[in-house]
Design an enzyme around this catalytic site. Sequence first.
Site, mmCIF file in Angstrom:
data_model
loop_
_atom_site.group_PDB
_atom_site.id
_atom_site.type_symbol
_atom_site.label_atom_id
_atom_site.label_comp_id
_atom_site.label_asym_id
_atom_site.label_seq_id
_atom_site.Cartn_x
_atom_site.Cartn_y
_atom_site.Cartn_z
ATOM 1 N N CYS A 1 0.842 -1.195 0.000
ATOM 2 C CA CYS A 1 0.000 0.000 0.000
ATOM 3 C C CYS A 1 0.872 1.238 0.000
ATOM 4 O O CYS A 1 1.975 1.246 0.566
ATOM 5 C CB CYS A 1 -0.919 0.002 1.231
ATOM 6 S SG CYS A 1 -2.230 1.254 1.152
ATOM 7 N N CYS B 1 -2.151 3.658 6.995
ATOM 8 C CA CYS B 1 -3.192 4.008 7.959
ATOM 9 C C CYS B 1 -2.918 3.263 9.267
ATOM 10 O O CYS B 1 -2.690 2.053 9.260
ATOM 11 C CB CYS B 1 -4.563 3.632 7.417
ATOM 12 S SG CYS B 1 -4.903 4.280 5.759
ATOM 13 N N TYR C 1 -4.800 2.294 11.551
ATOM 14 C CA TYR C 1 -5.800 1.327 11.991
ATOM 15 C C TYR C 1 -5.963 0.155 11.017
ATOM 16 O O TYR C 1 -6.881 -0.639 11.142
ATOM 17 C CB TYR C 1 -7.158 1.998 12.197
ATOM 18 C CG TYR C 1 -7.719 2.749 11.009
ATOM 19 C CD1 TYR C 1 -7.843 2.164 9.749
ATOM 20 C CD2 TYR C 1 -8.151 4.063 11.148
ATOM 21 C CE1 TYR C 1 -8.372 2.835 8.680
ATOM 22 C CE2 TYR C 1 -8.703 4.753 10.068
ATOM 23 C CZ TYR C 1 -8.809 4.128 8.832
ATOM 24 O OH TYR C 1 -9.345 4.803 7.764
ATOM 25 N N CYS C 2 -5.122 0.038 10.013
ATOM 26 C CA CYS C 2 -5.325 -0.924 8.929
ATOM 27 C C CYS C 2 -5.423 -2.363 9.451
ATOM 28 O O CYS C 2 -4.455 -2.902 9.997
ATOM 29 C CB CYS C 2 -4.198 -0.823 7.914
ATOM 30 S SG CYS C 2 -4.379 -1.980 6.529
ATOM 31 N N CYS D 1 -21.633 -16.243 8.589
ATOM 32 C CA CYS D 1 -20.701 -15.906 7.507
ATOM 33 C C CYS D 1 -21.184 -16.485 6.179
ATOM 34 O O CYS D 1 -21.889 -17.496 6.140
ATOM 35 C CB CYS D 1 -19.306 -16.432 7.826
ATOM 36 S SG CYS D 1 -18.492 -15.579 9.203
ATOM 37 N N CYS E 1 -12.374 -15.291 4.260
ATOM 38 C CA CYS E 1 -12.885 -13.965 4.587
ATOM 39 C C CYS E 1 -11.730 -12.981 4.601
ATOM 40 O O CYS E 1 -10.609 -13.324 5.009
ATOM 41 C CB CYS E 1 -13.587 -13.992 5.943
ATOM 42 S SG CYS E 1 -14.136 -12.367 6.544
ATOM 43 N N ASP E 2 -12.007 -11.762 4.184
ATOM 44 C CA ASP E 2 -10.998 -10.710 4.188
ATOM 45 C C ASP E 2 -10.481 -10.429 5.590
ATOM 46 O O ASP E 2 -9.348 -9.993 5.775
ATOM 47 C CB ASP E 2 -11.613 -9.439 3.585
ATOM 48 C CG ASP E 2 -10.576 -8.409 3.200
ATOM 49 O OD1 ASP E 2 -9.432 -8.786 2.911
ATOM 50 O OD2 ASP E 2 -10.914 -7.211 3.163
ATOM 51 N N CYS F 1 -28.228 -13.597 22.765
ATOM 52 C CA CYS F 1 -28.984 -13.084 21.627
ATOM 53 C C CYS F 1 -30.419 -13.600 21.601
ATOM 54 O O CYS F 1 -31.323 -12.906 21.134
ATOM 55 C CB CYS F 1 -28.290 -13.459 20.319
ATOM 56 S SG CYS F 1 -26.673 -12.683 20.083
#
Length: 365
Positions: free
Chosen positions: A19, A23, A25-26, A260, A275-276, A316
């Site tokens: 990149c 940032c 907080y990345c 998910c 997942c990212d 929940c």
Amino acid sequence: MDTRRAHLTMMIKPASAACNLRCDYCFYFDEVDNRTDGIRPLMSHAVADAIILKSLEAAKHCYFMFQGGEPSLAGLPFFEYFVSKVASSKREDSQITYAFQTNGMLIDETWARFFKQHDFLVGVSLDGPPRLNDLHRKDRNGGKSGRKVLQGISHLEKEGVEFNILSVVTNELAQNIGMAYPYFVEHGLVYQQYIPCMDPFDGEKSFLSPTNYAQFLKDLFDLWFASYQAKRPVSIRFFDNLVGMIAGYPPEACDMAGVCSVQYVVESNGDIYPCDFFCLDSCLLGNITEDSIASLDAKRSEIRFIEDSPNSIDDCASCPWKALCRGGCKRYRNEEGYRFCTSMKIFFPYVIERLELIAKQMLAL
């Protein structure tokens, strides 16, 4: 017999975690720091070919979504090759959707024309006006980025590219949404998405408190609802999904589904993750150049990535907001539960009547 599934999503990282911003907080830099092999080399055509051919073979509608790091660092020729390969390889009934998430720093006329020509939906990361954005989103030398991003946006606007704004919610943005939202609207940036900032895996730092996030959601909703009442609607993904859910539609955002979804995140060397937010050694499913889609699916089931994703920590079942909250994305949970559980319990009572009103009006159209 056509055995292809209806759709398949490939989230592709052609530049890995490389990149031109740093940032603080990345979340992806944090993931890289927590796996054996960090940033990988730029994606080769061989890996791109494997992604394209196996995706087209597996599904009728293929979503190719490019992220990073910063995907534009792979260079425009890579993407020209990619879309050309797709065009020459797809079947007559194949549907292709392209998306591109960028920090906007390298976007110029040439990039914008490419996006327009090939119908890319572009997401541009921007955390408000430059002064607010630049608090966390600095370049590799610690310099500012906001005004450069705005230049990139101007090219997208000039070429008529479909794009939206992605903002990471930190304590600073939460406390200044009354400045950021009007700024976006005044500049015609009316397609917006806000993602609460993630804590790093080590838990040593927090960029967003549940209290600030609750107040942010309330303040943002007030602004959004006022725009709606003034017949100058603004699209905010979270609120749009909530209205749709109340109206009886499933959420399109996977983090709002309560479980998910099936995804394939492709690192630049072909490694596949589910997942990212979980591109970690423990979640490695295989490699697109070596493994079939079926074997990747089997590995996902083996590690129970989807099966164990519903919230089993918080209470929940008895929560009145379960149908809308659904326990939150598991990346925002730890052994104590969903980090923003209290935020949701503050937010939903504040907005539910107005959400139901909008849903009712939408259904009446």
